[in-house]
Design an enzyme around this catalytic site. Structure first.
Site, mmCIF file in Angstrom:
data_model
loop_
_atom_site.group_PDB
_atom_site.id
_atom_site.type_symbol
_atom_site.label_atom_id
_atom_site.label_comp_id
_atom_site.label_asym_id
_atom_site.label_seq_id
_atom_site.Cartn_x
_atom_site.Cartn_y
_atom_site.Cartn_z
ATOM 1 N N GLU A 167 16.722 -47.689 -35.043
ATOM 2 C CA GLU A 167 16.113 -46.749 -34.117
ATOM 3 C C GLU A 167 14.687 -46.445 -34.500
ATOM 4 O O GLU A 167 14.335 -46.455 -35.674
ATOM 5 C CB GLU A 167 16.917 -45.446 -34.139
ATOM 6 C CG GLU A 167 18.277 -45.612 -33.535
ATOM 7 C CD GLU A 167 19.345 -44.837 -34.286
ATOM 8 O OE1 GLU A 167 19.328 -43.610 -34.190
ATOM 9 O OE2 GLU A 167 20.172 -45.473 -34.960
ATOM 10 N N CYS A 178 8.393 -42.497 -35.560
ATOM 11 C CA CYS A 178 9.325 -42.532 -36.704
ATOM 12 C C CYS A 178 10.010 -43.898 -36.692
ATOM 13 O O CYS A 178 10.567 -44.304 -35.670
ATOM 14 C CB CYS A 178 10.352 -41.413 -36.540
ATOM 15 S SG CYS A 178 11.636 -41.447 -37.787
ATOM 16 N N CYS A 216 22.147 -47.944 -44.411
ATOM 17 C CA CYS A 216 21.584 -47.478 -45.684
ATOM 18 C C CYS A 216 22.708 -47.377 -46.710
ATOM 19 O O CYS A 216 23.826 -46.993 -46.379
ATOM 20 C CB CYS A 216 20.931 -46.113 -45.492
ATOM 21 S SG CYS A 216 20.103 -45.498 -46.982
ATOM 22 N N CYS A 264 23.744 -40.272 -48.491
ATOM 23 C CA CYS A 264 23.518 -38.826 -48.406
ATOM 24 C C CYS A 264 24.598 -38.226 -47.492
ATOM 25 O O CYS A 264 24.867 -38.764 -46.413
ATOM 26 C CB CYS A 264 22.132 -38.534 -47.843
ATOM 27 S SG CYS A 264 20.822 -39.277 -48.830
ATOM 28 N N CYS A 270 23.930 -37.276 -43.686
ATOM 29 C CA CYS A 270 23.204 -38.259 -42.882
ATOM 30 C C CYS A 270 24.154 -39.231 -42.199
ATOM 31 O O CYS A 270 25.049 -39.801 -42.830
ATOM 32 C CB CYS A 270 22.254 -39.036 -43.790
ATOM 33 S SG CYS A 270 21.446 -40.390 -42.937
ATOM 34 N N CYS A 294 18.798 -39.652 -37.210
ATOM 35 C CA CYS A 294 18.693 -40.944 -37.869
ATOM 36 C C CYS A 294 20.073 -41.585 -37.961
ATOM 37 O O CYS A 294 20.989 -41.021 -38.509
ATOM 38 C CB CYS A 294 18.085 -40.664 -39.245
ATOM 39 S SG CYS A 294 18.323 -41.872 -40.475
HETATM 40 S S1 SF4 Z 1 19.012 -39.641 -45.506
HETATM 41 FE FE1 SF4 Z 1 20.277 -41.326 -44.680
HETATM 42 S S2 SF4 Z 1 18.864 -43.008 -44.322
HETATM 43 FE FE2 SF4 Z 1 17.817 -41.558 -45.684
HETATM 44 S S3 SF4 Z 1 18.317 -42.279 -47.766
HETATM 45 FE FE3 SF4 Z 1 19.891 -40.778 -47.254
HETATM 46 S S4 SF4 Z 1 21.595 -42.020 -46.401
HETATM 47 FE FE4 SF4 Z 1 19.735 -43.299 -46.378
#
Ligand code: SF4
Length: 365
Positions: free
Chosen positions: A99, A112, A119, A123, A126, A343
């Protein structure tokens, strides 16, 4: 196999031109056509002679990500869902969607962009984390996320463009491709985005921060902090177990800031988790030794992930505590909430068909 042109540097395009029997300035013309004029069809590159264009058409290609969807927000933001081809090797053969978000405002547009499909950092707040890492994006795929929205909005562009590397992925875990893309984006004789208007956001990959510090071309740096001690950060961002706060803050203290530069710290406010006055006091202790820093407090958007919003009063107390200790602190709301501007959101929906309104990022710097 045709050679991919998008993502190649001026030197690489010059070498390519000479290897095809053309004078080296043809490489510079190709660079200008691709990145300044944003021409992605060789037949439109009228500065190049027909014979060279024909040769290029036979031996090279220009691959743009496919726009699967455009979601337009009432605030003018446009969220793009791009499809990318699967990676070349078996480990990365899952189809990838990423995205990018185009956010217009007075005097500037902010774009962005994503640096990885999915990923691996995990996190807990996220949505992209739920995808796992699918693959690294190439320099061309990263740059295309800027060129496509700029071209689509070319009749209404504001004078300045901000780029934030805050979409899917951890940029410092795709270091070589991200820095190659940044060299293209920040080339004053090319796309010419200012480093002052470009922000790379990291979850705190310490070796990557140390490596970035040595790069000649580098953007501003933002650290996604989100916690005031290791115990909390270990739980929210497991990467902290590998690079704990002491190591992260040491890398931040040693980061060579330019005269105009400051370190940005992002702090998603999670109700009852990291938003107390005691947290604010610990954040002050962490940041006080830094030469120049700012903090963005990002109110959590409620959704299916197991977190709650902080109340406006709690955010206010937190912000005031930092400001009174001379740490510039802002409350930033994410843009394009009505187009699910989280995200990883759209790509995850593609996989699960289960919309989820959480929106930790992006926020304007
Ligand atoms: S916020 Fe999401 S995209 Fe960013 S590093 Fe953490 S898991 Fe990865």
């Amino acid at each position: 196999m045709p050679i991919e042109l998008l993502g190649k540097s001026k030197t690489e395009l010059t070498d390519l031109a000479t290897s095809l029997g053309e004078p080296s300035y043809r490489g510079a013309q190709l660079y200008q056509s691709l990145y300044i004029e944003r021409l992605f069809d060789l037949s439109q590159m009228s500065t190049l002679p027909a014979t060279f264009r024909e040769r290029l058409a036979n031996e090279t290609k220009i691959t743009l990500p496919v726009i699967r969807q455009r979601y337009k927000s009432h605030d003018g933001s446009v969220r793009y869902l791009f499809s990318l081809p699967p990676g070349d090797d078996r480990a990365t053969s899952r189809p990838a969607s990423v995205e990018a978000v185009f956010m217009p405002s007075d005097g500037r547009q902010t774009i962005c962009i994503s640096t990885q499909a999915g990923c691996a950092v995990d996190c807990q707040f996220c949505l992209t984390a739920q995808l796992g890492l699918i693959r690294n994006l190439t320099p061309g795929e990263i740059v295309a996320q800027v060129l496509i929205p700029l071209e689509e909005h070319k009749h209404a562009l504001q004078p300045n463009t901000n780029i934030v590397l805050m979409g899917q992925g951890e940029p410092l875990l795709n270091f070589d491709n991200v820095t190659a893309a940044l060299r293209l984006l920040l080339d004053p004789k090319g796309i010419a985005i200012s480093p002052k208007h470009t922000t790379l956001s990291t979850s705190g990959i310490v070796p990557g921060i140390e490596k970035l510090a040595k790069e000649e071309v580098r953007p501003g740096l933002a650290i996604s902090l989100n916690a005031s001690n290791d115990e909390q950060r270990d739980a929210l961002m497991p990467i902290n177990k590998k690079y704990p706060l002491a190591a992260l803050m040491k890398a931040c203290r040693e980061y060579p800031l330019r005269s105009w530069e400051y370190l940005m710290f992002e702090y998603v406010m999670l109700g009852g988790v990291n938003d107390s006055l005691a947290d604010a006091k610990r954040v002050v202790k962490l940041l006080a030794p830094l030469k120049a820093c700012k903090v963005n407090l990002i109110p959590w958007n409620p959704g299916s992930l197991p977190f709650h919003e902080s109340s406006p009063e709690v955010i206010d107390i937190f912000q005031k505590h930092l400001i009174e200790r001379d740490i510039p602190t802002f409350v930033r709301h994410s843009r394009g909430r009505d187009v699910m501007a989280a995200c990883g959101q759209l790509a995850l929906n593609e996989l699960t068909s289960a919309p989820n309104p959480n929106s930790p990022l992006p926020v304007l710097p």
